[in-house]
Write an enzyme that holds these catalytic residues in place. Structure first.
Site, PDB file in Angstrom:
ATOM      1  CG  HIS A 156      37.070  44.368  29.937  1.00  0.00           C
ATOM      2  ND1 HIS A 156      36.928  43.262  29.128  1.00  0.00           N
ATOM      3  CD2 HIS A 156      36.269  44.157  30.973  1.00  0.00           C
ATOM      4  CE1 HIS A 156      36.088  42.419  29.669  1.00  0.00           C
ATOM      5  NE2 HIS A 156      35.671  42.923  30.792  1.00  0.00           N
TER       6      HIS A 156
ATOM      7  CD  GLU B 197      32.434  40.548  30.175  1.00  0.00           C
ATOM      8  OE1 GLU B 197      32.408  40.642  31.417  1.00  0.00           O
ATOM      9  OE2 GLU B 197      33.358  40.973  29.482  1.00  0.00           O
TER      10      GLU B 197
ATOM     11  CG  HIS C 118      28.980  44.259  32.737  1.00  0.00           C
ATOM     12  ND1 HIS C 118      29.773  43.557  33.607  1.00  0.00           N
ATOM     13  CD2 HIS C 118      28.244  45.113  33.490  1.00  0.00           C
ATOM     14  CE1 HIS C 118      29.542  43.977  34.843  1.00  0.00           C
ATOM     15  NE2 HIS C 118      28.619  44.911  34.801  1.00  0.00           N
TER      16      HIS C 118
ATOM     17  CG  HIS D  36      32.296  45.511  32.513  1.00  0.00           C
ATOM     18  ND1 HIS D  36      32.155  45.493  31.148  1.00  0.00           N
ATOM     19  CD2 HIS D  36      32.883  44.336  32.834  1.00  0.00           C
ATOM     20  CE1 HIS D  36      32.621  44.352  30.666  1.00  0.00           C
ATOM     21  NE2 HIS D  36      33.088  43.627  31.670  1.00  0.00           N
TER      22      HIS D  36
END
Ligand SMILES: [Fe+2]
Length: 477
Positions: A345, A351, A376, A382
């Site tokens: 996604h 994140e 990320h 990722h």
């Protein structure tokens, strides 16, 4: 389960409950009854209020604590800057250091232990967004220390709430409001302004911190899940009142303040740990991640990782967090006909992940290690690495326990998170081959089907006829 089997036993008593209104006395009769500010406080103490929200914050958000102490916190010399050329943890106020806003996926090897410094000097800002002077954003730190703070020092951050995630070693934290022992697989929140001293009873420590410059952490809504599940309120533990008497003026204490990212020091000739009793709902607390009641799919697919949220700090938009603290605990996977690891996604949120111990089930190729990290950022693509994809695509889908002995976590934020010079370069832990190892080896498996095969795949009724057109997926060609 459902509690962690800690190697180091507990040594303190606690008050249980999240955002509960607590009262605690180290000496009976120290709390005034029915008033907060009597002309003469009981036992010759001083009344002092500690505000965690504006006086006029709505009642459901309002956080404050009344302290009954031997001398007020204000009895100290003026603060002076300390280590002003080197100590700077403000993400946006770094004249000599650029914050790097980059879309690359980043992963760090385990951060080093450092036995030469104490808690205050162990804080390395890795990434962050916003500015504590505006009470906006968050800072993400790695800490690594090997020394106790001096016996006559206390530290506080005026910038925000510390959410501390130990990865290695034990933190014995003496706070104004009482003592807390924090071990790996426990987390601790020390709200803005509370003074504390960290000692290391088991030697060197290392871990992660999310400092929240705005709002406070709360428990996530449970919606249709009902009134229990995820982190339950009763499992959060606040200290009981505990105090020291040293007020004859013979000893000098240093109060260290992290203020707008910089370090300041003031002196006083009495201990800051002299709160004999307190009552309120603004206090430090800890939580054993082993007590997290993990929820997941019992049919197919899996919910978004928000299902693993322990604590959340919301922005002005409900459901959109400045910081979510999310864990990936040991759990059973039972979903049928499902690719079980996290899906590939791109996220409008950023994140930052860390690993307390074990192996994270979303990354099994070996590059994501305990004491390491990954970032990320917003819309940086990722997902499982090629090794994990291969394994998960071909795994027999029987009920399976994953993550035994492991605990990965994520600080997820709606903000674009910049990386500091220390995080990108000086720490020398960024893995240059993250993409090359993780996703570049992914192979295409697509094969254009023949029309006959497409027909074979279409849903059919009991008579074997192709179903209603409304149920048939569209295709071109
Ligand atoms: Fe993700």
């Amino acid at each position: 389960m459902p509690v962690t089997d800690f190697k180091v036993p507990e040594k303190y008593k606690y008050l249980n409950g999240f955002n509960a209104y607590h009262e605690t006395e180290a000496v009976e009769g120290a709390l005034p009854i029915g008033a907060n500010n009597p002309q003469k406080a009981p036992l010759g103490l001083y009344n002092e209020k500690l505000s965690g929200t504006a006086f006029t914050a709505p009642r459901h958000e309002n956080q404050q604590t009344w302290l009954q102490r031997i001398l007020p916190a204000s009895a100290h010399s003026p603060f002076e800057p300390r280590e002003s050329s080197t100590y700077n943890t403000n993400p946006e106020n770094k004249p000599h250091e650029k914050i790097h806003q980059i879309p690359n996926q980043l992963r760090w090897d385990p951060f080093d232990l450092d036995e030469t410094v104490d808690w205050v000097h162990s804080l390395h800002l890795v990434a962050g967004a916003g500015d504590p002077t505006m009470k906006a954003g968050l800072g993400i730190f790695i800490y690594a220390a090997g020394k106790d703070m001096s016996e006559r020092e206390a530290f506080y951050s005026a910038d925000g709430d510390f959410l501390i995630v130990p990865q290695h070693g034990v933190l014995d934290i003496q706070t104004e409001l009482g003592n807390i022992l924090v071990r790996p697989n426990e987390i601790c929140v020390i709200p803005r302004g509370i003074r504390y001293r960290v000692t290391l009873p088991q030697g060197p420590v290392r871990g992660y911190i999310c400092e929240l410059y705005q709002n406070h952490f709360t428990l996530p809504e449970l919606g249709p899940m009902g009134s229990n599940g995820l982190a339950n309120a009763r499992d959060f533990q606040a200290p009981v009142a505990s105090f020291v008497e040293d007020h004859n003026g013979e000893n000098t204490y240093t109060i260290l303040s992290k203020f707008a990212g910089h370090l300041f020091a003031a002196e006083q000739n009495h201990t800051p740990f002299d709160v004999v009793a307190w009552h309120g709902n603004y206090y430090p607390y800890k939580y054993d991640l082993g007590r997290f009641n993990t929820i997941g799919s019992i049919s197919f697919d899996h919910p978004d990782p928000s299902i693993f949220t322990v604590l959340t700090a919301q922005s002005e938009h409900p459901g959109t967090a400045i910081a979510d603290f999310v864990i990936f605990p040991p759990r059973w996977l039972v979903a049928e006909d499902t690719f079980r690891p996290p899906y590939y996604h791109r996220n409008t949120m950023s994140e930052f992940m860390g690993l307390i111990g074990g192996e994270y089930d979303g990354k099994t190729a070996g590059g994501f290690q305990p004491a390491g990290a990954s970032l990320h950022n917003i819309m940086s693509a990722h997902g499982p690495d090629a090794v994990t994809h291969e394994k998960a695509s071909n795994a027999e889908l029987k009920p399976m326990k994953v993550g035994d002995g492991s605990m990965a976590f994520m600080f997820e934020s709606c903000l674009m998170v910049g990386v500091t010079d220390w995080g990108l370069k000086k720490c020398a832990k960024v893995q240059p081959d993250y993409n090359a190892e993780s996703w570049e080896p992914l192979k295409p498996h697509f094969k254009r089907p023949t029309p006959a095969k497409i027909e074979n795949n279409l849903p059919r009724n009991a008579k074997g006829e192709i179903g209603d057109k409304g149920q048939v997926p569209h295709w071109t060609s």
